[in-house]
Design an enzyme around this catalytic site. Structure first.
Site, PDB file in Angstrom:
ATOM      1  N   SER A 254       0.932  -1.164   0.083  1.00  0.00           N
ATOM      2  CA  SER A 254      -0.004   0.081   0.240  1.00  0.00           C
ATOM      3  C   SER A 254       1.043   1.247  -0.277  1.00  0.00           C
ATOM      4  O   SER A 254       1.503   1.511  -0.879  1.00  0.00           O
ATOM      5  CB  SER A 254      -0.497  -0.124   0.817  1.00  0.00           C
ATOM      6  N   HIS A 400      -7.458  -5.829  -0.447  1.00  0.00           N
ATOM      7  CA  HIS A 400      -6.318  -5.011  -0.732  1.00  0.00           C
ATOM      8  C   HIS A 400      -5.893  -6.120   0.871  1.00  0.00           C
ATOM      9  O   HIS A 400      -5.745  -5.291   2.016  1.00  0.00           O
ATOM     10  CB  HIS A 400      -6.282  -3.759  -0.462  1.00  0.00           C
TER      11      HIS A 400
END
Length: 422
Positions: A254, A400
């Site tokens: 991320s 994610h």
């Protein structure tokens, strides 16, 4: 090692719920959303004055310095100066950690000539009985070193007054897989270097470098500061005999994937880089935008996280087509060292297709160095089928996060692309 050997071992670890409805592990991605372009991305092989870059030497001498300057002044901010040196104070070492399969080392990094608010605490696991120095994945973590493992011996610094639960992010770190594959894992908490807050430049490590306490438009943002901290982590690892100094891989997930790419671009000592789900400002093309507001854009990321980037980047909100760079050129700055980009099918916010297209476009630079990269007209690969040589990519099922499949893919790619052990 046979290609994708570790991946095949890890596939049973992919949660069954993530594969529900799939015809098989090689199914094509089903969640690629319609996207549009805000202008054409710049050609990585054409300099600002129009010169065609047609050799590795021209890339290193002309285009790479030019792009590094543009990213420094426009996107991330100028890198902080390298300190006079570092001191790595070992606090603890256990040669029988994790039930006897690992060596655990914990220590504090102190930068000479810099007024640090606190040391940078490094946690390192190495495979036991490796028979020599080993490659190591180095990355930052979001919630403290103790959050990456349930190991009760991991120290919690006294400057972390409200620690998150121990092992809170352990599911993102497949230590067993890495250690069994002969790799080490090192990590530092982001907040040790600088907290993830808009005002942290006033009190964090950056304050020592800002003249008159004023933040200029090309001063480093938080990502650039974290990348600088990763280089200090590398400084520390290079003092440890069990670490192979030529095979330290910087990795991140991320926002920390954005950081790992910038760290590799600015510090050529890193042998390779890995970006996992890094999205906008990381591995995904800024000009490639998923329709209906489903992917992160410059406007959205700067409104929420203005401190991550140089202040200059805000000049390009809603004007992506005017940017002098795009993220395929960030990936290319790592060349000729290996770089790997990973996406998740359900992580539309990070724009998996934009990440793939950036890796494919950066492959033109890798081919100057004799690395095949990803073929020029290659389509988006199927789920769980990594592609590329020198620069690689995969997309997996799921959200994610970081899964065992991702770690397996990283290991297989590094086994195939890192320089051989000396």
């Amino acid at each position: 090692m046979q290609k994708n050997k570790i991946i095949r071992q890890a596939l049973p670890l992919v949660p069954a719920m993530l594969l529900a409805g799939c015809a098989g592990l090689s199914q094509s991605p089903t969640h690629l959303e319609p996207a549009f372009w805000k202008g054409e991305p710049p050609d990585a092989l054409v300099s600002r004055n129009g010169r065609k870059i047609d050799s590795a030497a021209a890339w290193m001498e002309i285009r790479r310095p030019e792009l590094l300057h543009l990213f420094s002044t426009t996107v991330y901010g100028k890198p902080l100066p390298v300190p006079e040196g570092i001191e790595f104070r070992v606090l603890e070492r256990d040669d029988n950690a994790l039930g006897g399969k690992a060596i655990r080392i914990q220590g504090d990094i102190l930068c000479k000539g810099i007024d640090q608010p606190n040391p940078f605490r490094l946690l390192l696991y190495l495979p036991k009985n490796a028979g020599g120095p080993v490659p190591v994945f180095l990355g930052l973590n979001f919630q403290g070193n103790h959050s990456t493992t349930f190991d009760p011996a991991v120290l919690i610094p006294e400057w972390n007054p409200k620690p998150r639960p121990r092992g809170n992010r352990a599911d993102r770190y497949d230590l067993d897989l890495l250690l069994d594959a002969g790799y080490g894992l090192a990590t530092i908490h982001t907040a040790d270097i600088e907290p993830d807050r808009p005002d942290s430049w006033k009190t964090g490590v950056r304050r020592a470098y800002l003249a008159d306490g004023v933040q200029k438009k090309d001063d480093p943002g938080t990502i650039s500061t974290w990348a600088w901290g990763l280089s200090r982590g590398l400084d520390a690892l290079l003092t440890i005999p069990e670490v192979d100094p030529d095979r330290v891989i910087v990795w991140g997930h991320s926002r920390l994937g954005k950081t790992s790419l910038w760290a590799a671009a600015t510090d050529p000592r890193f042998a390779a880089a890995v970006s996992n789900d890094s999205g906008c400002g990381g591995a995904s093309l800024t000009r490639h935008i998923v329709r209906d507001g489903k992917s992160e854009t410059l406007r959205k990321i700067i409104e929420v996280f203005p401190h991550w980037f140089a202040l200059n980047l805000s000049d390009y909100i809603d004007r992506e087509e005017a940017l002098p760079v795009d993220q395929h050129e960030l990936l290319a700055l790592v060349a000729p060292r290996p770089v790997y980009v990973a996406s998740a099918e359900s992580d539309v916010w990070a724009d998996p297709e934009g990440e793939f297209l950036a890796a494919r476009e950066a492959s033109k630079v890798y081919r100057l160095f004799g690395r095949a990269g990803i073929p020029e007209e290659a389509p988006m690969p199927k789920l769980h089928e990594p592609v590329g040589e020198g620069i690689g990519y995969h997309i997996r099922a799921g959200e994610h996060s970081v899964h065992s499949f991702d770690w397996a893919a990283f290991v297989d790619f590094m086994n195939a692309n890192l320089p051989p052990k000396k």
